[in-house]
Design a protein around this motif. Structure first.
Motif, PDB file in Angstrom:
ATOM      1  N   ALA A  75       0.830  -1.206   0.000  1.00 52.32           N
ATOM      2  CA  ALA A  75       0.000   0.000   0.000  1.00 52.32           C
ATOM      3  C   ALA A  75       0.865   1.257   0.000  1.00 52.32           C
ATOM      4  O   ALA A  75       0.550   2.252  -0.681  1.00 52.32           O
ATOM      5  CB  ALA A  75      -0.929  -0.001   1.204  1.00 52.32           C
ATOM      6  N   ASN A  76       1.964   1.219   0.752  1.00 48.99           N
ATOM      7  CA  ASN A  76       2.858   2.375   0.792  1.00 48.99           C
ATOM      8  C   ASN A  76       3.503   2.619  -0.575  1.00 48.99           C
ATOM      9  O   ASN A  76       3.632   3.758  -1.032  1.00 48.99           O
ATOM     10  CB  ASN A  76       3.934   2.160   1.852  1.00 48.99           C
ATOM     11  N   LEU A  77       3.880   1.534  -1.248  1.00 46.39           N
ATOM     12  CA  LEU A  77       4.450   1.666  -2.585  1.00 46.39           C
ATOM     13  C   LEU A  77       3.407   2.141  -3.590  1.00 46.39           C
ATOM     14  O   LEU A  77       3.722   2.917  -4.503  1.00 46.39           O
ATOM     15  CB  LEU A  77       5.053   0.333  -3.034  1.00 46.39           C
ATOM     16  N   LEU A  78       2.160   1.685  -3.422  1.00 47.42           N
ATOM     17  CA  LEU A  78       1.093   2.175  -4.290  1.00 47.42           C
ATOM     18  C   LEU A  78       0.935   3.677  -4.154  1.00 47.42           C
ATOM     19  O   LEU A  78       0.740   4.402  -5.135  1.00 47.42           O
ATOM     20  CB  LEU A  78      -0.235   1.491  -3.940  1.00 47.42           C
ATOM     21  N   LEU A  79       1.029   4.160  -2.917  1.00 48.09           N
ATOM     22  CA  LEU A  79       0.937   5.600  -2.665  1.00 48.09           C
ATOM     23  C   LEU A  79       2.028   6.342  -3.432  1.00 48.09           C
ATOM     24  O   LEU A  79       1.755   7.347  -4.101  1.00 48.09           O
ATOM     25  CB  LEU A  79       1.056   5.860  -1.165  1.00 48.09           C
ATOM     26  N   TYR A  80       3.244   5.824  -3.369  1.00 44.39           N
ATOM     27  CA  TYR A  80       4.340   6.512  -4.056  1.00 44.39           C
ATOM     28  C   TYR A  80       4.288   6.324  -5.564  1.00 44.39           C
ATOM     29  O   TYR A  80       4.757   7.187  -6.309  1.00 44.39           O
ATOM     30  CB  TYR A  80       5.686   6.078  -3.476  1.00 44.39           C
ATOM     31  N   GLN A  81       3.695   5.233  -6.014  1.00 43.09           N
ATOM     32  CA  GLN A  81       3.533   5.083  -7.452  1.00 43.09           C
ATOM     33  C   GLN A  81       2.622   6.183  -7.999  1.00 43.09           C
ATOM     34  O   GLN A  81       2.866   6.743  -9.071  1.00 43.09           O
ATOM     35  CB  GLN A  81       2.949   3.710  -7.785  1.00 43.09           C
ATOM     36  N   VAL A  82       1.568   6.507  -7.254  1.00 42.86           N
ATOM     37  CA  VAL A  82       0.672   7.590  -7.660  1.00 42.86           C
ATOM     38  C   VAL A  82       1.380   8.940  -7.543  1.00 42.86           C
ATOM     39  O   VAL A  82       1.324   9.767  -8.455  1.00 42.86           O
ATOM     40  CB  VAL A  82      -0.610   7.567  -6.815  1.00 42.86           C
ATOM     41  N   LEU A  83       2.047   9.160  -6.422  1.00 44.73           N
ATOM     42  CA  LEU A  83       2.706  10.447  -6.198  1.00 44.73           C
ATOM     43  C   LEU A  83       3.796  10.719  -7.229  1.00 44.73           C
ATOM     44  O   LEU A  83       3.977  11.861  -7.668  1.00 44.73           O
ATOM     45  CB  LEU A  83       3.307  10.499  -4.793  1.00 44.73           C
ATOM     46  N   LEU A  84       4.538   9.685  -7.605  1.00 42.88           N
ATOM     47  CA  LEU A  84       5.644   9.886  -8.538  1.00 42.88           C
ATOM     48  C   LEU A  84       5.167  10.381  -9.899  1.00 42.88           C
ATOM     49  O   LEU A  84       5.906  11.070 -10.597  1.00 42.88           O
ATOM     50  CB  LEU A  84       6.435   8.584  -8.701  1.00 42.88           C
ATOM     51  N   MET A  85       3.944  10.021 -10.285  1.00 44.05           N
ATOM     52  CA  MET A  85       3.429  10.446 -11.583  1.00 44.05           C
ATOM     53  C   MET A  85       2.432  11.592 -11.465  1.00 44.05           C
ATOM     54  O   MET A  85       1.779  11.959 -12.432  1.00 44.05           O
ATOM     55  CB  MET A  85       2.778   9.265 -12.310  1.00 44.05           C
ATOM     56  N   ALA A  86       2.326  12.185 -10.264  1.00 52.07           N
ATOM     57  CA  ALA A  86       1.388  13.288 -10.046  1.00 52.07           C
ATOM     58  C   ALA A  86       2.021  14.638 -10.340  1.00 52.07           C
ATOM     59  O   ALA A  86       1.395  15.668 -10.130  1.00 52.07           O
ATOM     60  CB  ALA A  86       0.858  13.257  -8.613  1.00 52.07           C
ATOM     61  N   ARG A  87       3.270  14.657 -10.814  1.00 49.63           N
ATOM     62  CA  ARG A  87       3.989  15.900 -11.136  1.00 49.63           C
ATOM     63  C   ARG A  87       4.176  16.784  -9.907  1.00 49.63           C
ATOM     64  O   ARG A  87       4.172  18.012 -10.013  1.00 49.63           O
ATOM     65  CB  ARG A  87       3.251  16.707 -12.214  1.00 49.63           C
ATOM     66  N   VAL A  88       4.317  16.161  -8.740  1.00 53.20           N
ATOM     67  CA  VAL A  88       4.546  16.933  -7.516  1.00 53.20           C
ATOM     68  C   VAL A  88       5.926  17.594  -7.615  1.00 53.20           C
ATOM     69  O   VAL A  88       6.928  16.908  -7.847  1.00 53.20           O
ATOM     70  CB  VAL A  88       4.481  16.027  -6.278  1.00 53.20           C
ATOM     71  N   PRO A  89       6.018  18.912  -7.458  1.00 54.79           N
ATOM     72  CA  PRO A  89       7.307  19.595  -7.629  1.00 54.79           C
ATOM     73  C   PRO A  89       8.419  19.029  -6.758  1.00 54.79           C
ATOM     74  O   PRO A  89       9.580  18.996  -7.185  1.00 54.79           O
ATOM     75  CB  PRO A  89       6.980  21.051  -7.245  1.00 54.79           C
ATOM     76  N   LEU A  90       8.104  18.595  -5.538  1.00 55.50           N
ATOM     77  CA  LEU A  90       9.126  18.035  -4.656  1.00 55.50           C
ATOM     78  C   LEU A  90       9.874  16.902  -5.333  1.00 55.50           C
ATOM     79  O   LEU A  90      11.119  16.870  -5.341  1.00 55.50           O
ATOM     80  CB  LEU A  90       8.472  17.542  -3.361  1.00 55.50           C
TER      81      LEU A  90
END
Length: 471
Positions: A75-90
């Motif tokens: 679940a934690n990796l799923l969260l980061y899979q979404v975040l990594l492709m969300a174009r988050v500036p960080l």
């Protein structure tokens, strides 16, 4: 002052731009800190739930606790899979688009395999405790546990996304079809997560952990909405970008020129890419990722593409005045990556376009920049007039390699190079190549072959710049 001296002075004046790169380690440190904080939270949650004692038991409880940790990590990796492709500036500033694309793929597959392990371990563990067979236990999970019907549907969608993301399957599909299917991953994630909070022992026993987990996923959903939807819509409305010209670029290429209000405020740099949607054209809802093909400081946004898929073929049918929605600019494939005075640009096919934009924007003296292009046939070459202009006006040295690719050895070379010694060929084409920055753009297998020969020719990895872009 001579033209060459003036150009070198311009280069020296531009060097402070490279200092912008020095901020990346700070962004990377912050991003890694965020990743570790959430990951350690998952481990702490597991340990607080009695993981150590259950591991020692070596019975059904051991299977169950292993099922819990694989589920939490998945679940934690799923969260980061979404975040990594969300174009988050960080994350964009910390890792760059090329690294993020590789991380997204790696994280996705690991999350999937851990999800399968989570299901298998819990089914076997609960079946052993209840004294029933695994089929009966799986049926009981799906029908009688809160949120499990949603989780089952979500798992099915994630399986679909993973199967179609295998390289062989993806190559067999149109990009537009693959991208549409890939978006179902968001729905799969949304359906799979709630059952953890409704039935997971780790969260039921720790109300603050439940608040934290819901908050984390709410923040992730907000990041997708803000950076993938709201911000692109706002930028598109603010700049009112419209097509001003559509031109042929050789027999298989097309160039689209666009203008709008205050484009300099976009902060776009040569070598970056946008995701483009041309309103009113068929299939406009599916974004087309294309790099800038000209220096954006000229007041235009220009893209060039080969007409190989539905998305790129539609570019040739665009009409003057068509409104354009944009996502971007994205990517770190820019002049800020330079560390040397000399630059070598190596592009295959449509990969030549962003290299031309870089050559238009970057400072260099005559003879300090070399462009090596690769096409199946000379007639298929793109950006020919722009390259000829750079050769005539700025002293660019251009080497064109035409013909079918070699099947063995240095496969980036045409078959006409019989010996196939790519590293030696690079040393001949670019004397002192180890003291140049090299920019690569083209199909990934082609770039991988070039990268191997560049390293064999003595070019340090830090001086080889390439970037894959995905959406």
């Amino acid at each position: 002052m001579t033209t060459q001296a003036a150009t070198r002075s311009t280069f020296i004046a531009a060097v402070p731009r490279v200092g912008i790169r020095s901020r990346r380690p700070l962004w990377r440190l912050l991003a890694i800190g965020v990743i570790w904080a959430t990951s350690l939270f998952v481990v702490a949650l597991w340990i607080a739930g009695g993981a150590v004692q259950d591991l020692r038991a070596m019975d059904a409880d051991t299977l169950n606790t292993l099922g819990r940790i694989t589920g939490l990590v998945s679940a934690n990796l799923l969260l980061y899979q979404v975040l990594l492709m969300a174009r988050v500036p960080l994350f964009e500033r910390a890792f760059g688009r090329d690294a993020i694309t590789r991380m997204h793929r790696w994280v996705g597959f690991w999350s999937f395999w851990l999800l399968l392990a989570h299901i298998a371990l819990l089914v076997v563990g609960y079946a052993a405790q209840a004294g029933v067979n695994v089929i009966a236990q799986l049926w009981d999970f799906v029908w009688n546990y809160p949120g499990m019907m949603l989780a089952t549907a979500g798992t099915g969608l994630l399986v679909l996304v993973v199967v179609t993301s295998i390289r062989r399957a993806r190559r067999a599909m149109r990009y537009e079809s693959w991208h549409l299917l890939h978006l179902y991953g968001y729905l799969g994630v949304g359906l799979a997560i709630p059952h953890m909070l409704w039935t997971g022992a780790d969260f039921a026993a720790h109300p603050l952990a439940e608040v934290y987990w819901w908050g984390l996923w709410a923040a992730t959903a907000a990041a997708v909405i803000v950076f993938r939807v709201a911000l692109p819509l706002w930028r598109s409305a603010r700049h009112d970008i419209r097509v001003v010209a559509v031109e042929a670029d050789g027999p298989v290429g097309v160039v689209v020129r666009m203008r709008g209000r205050g484009l300099e405020r976009l902060g776009a740099r040569a070598g970056q890419f946008f995701v483009w949607r041309f309103l009113g054209a068929p299939g406009w809802t599916r974004g087309v990722p294309l790099s800038l093909a000209a220096d954006p400081r000229r007041g235009e946004l220009v893209v060039a593409a080969r007409m190989v898929g539905d998305g790129t073929r539609r570019l040739a049918t665009l009409r003057r005045g068509t409104r354009v929605l944009i996502e971007g600019p994205y990517g770190e494939f820019t002049g800020e990556a330079r560390t040397r005075r000399g630059i070598v640009m190596m592009g295959a096919g449509a990969g030549v376009a962003p290299l031309v934009s870089l050559l238009e924007a970057e400072p260099y003296a005559p003879g300090e920049a070399i462009l090596i292009t690769r096409d199946h046939a000379a007639a298929e070459s793109m950006r020919v007039r722009e390259i000829e202009r750079l050769v005539a006006r700025r002293g660019l040295h251009h080497v064109a390699l035409h013909g079918p690719r070699r099947r063995a050895g240095s496969t980036w070379l045409p078959v006409t190079f019989a010996d196939g010694r790519g590293a030696e060929m690079l040393r001949r084409m670019v004397p002192g190549i180890h003291d140049h920055d090299v920019y690569l753009c083209g199909p990934e297998p082609w770039m991988a072959s070039v990268r191997r020969d560049l390293r064999a020719a003595g070019v340090p990895a830090a001086q080889i710049h390439s970037e894959a872009f995905g959406v």
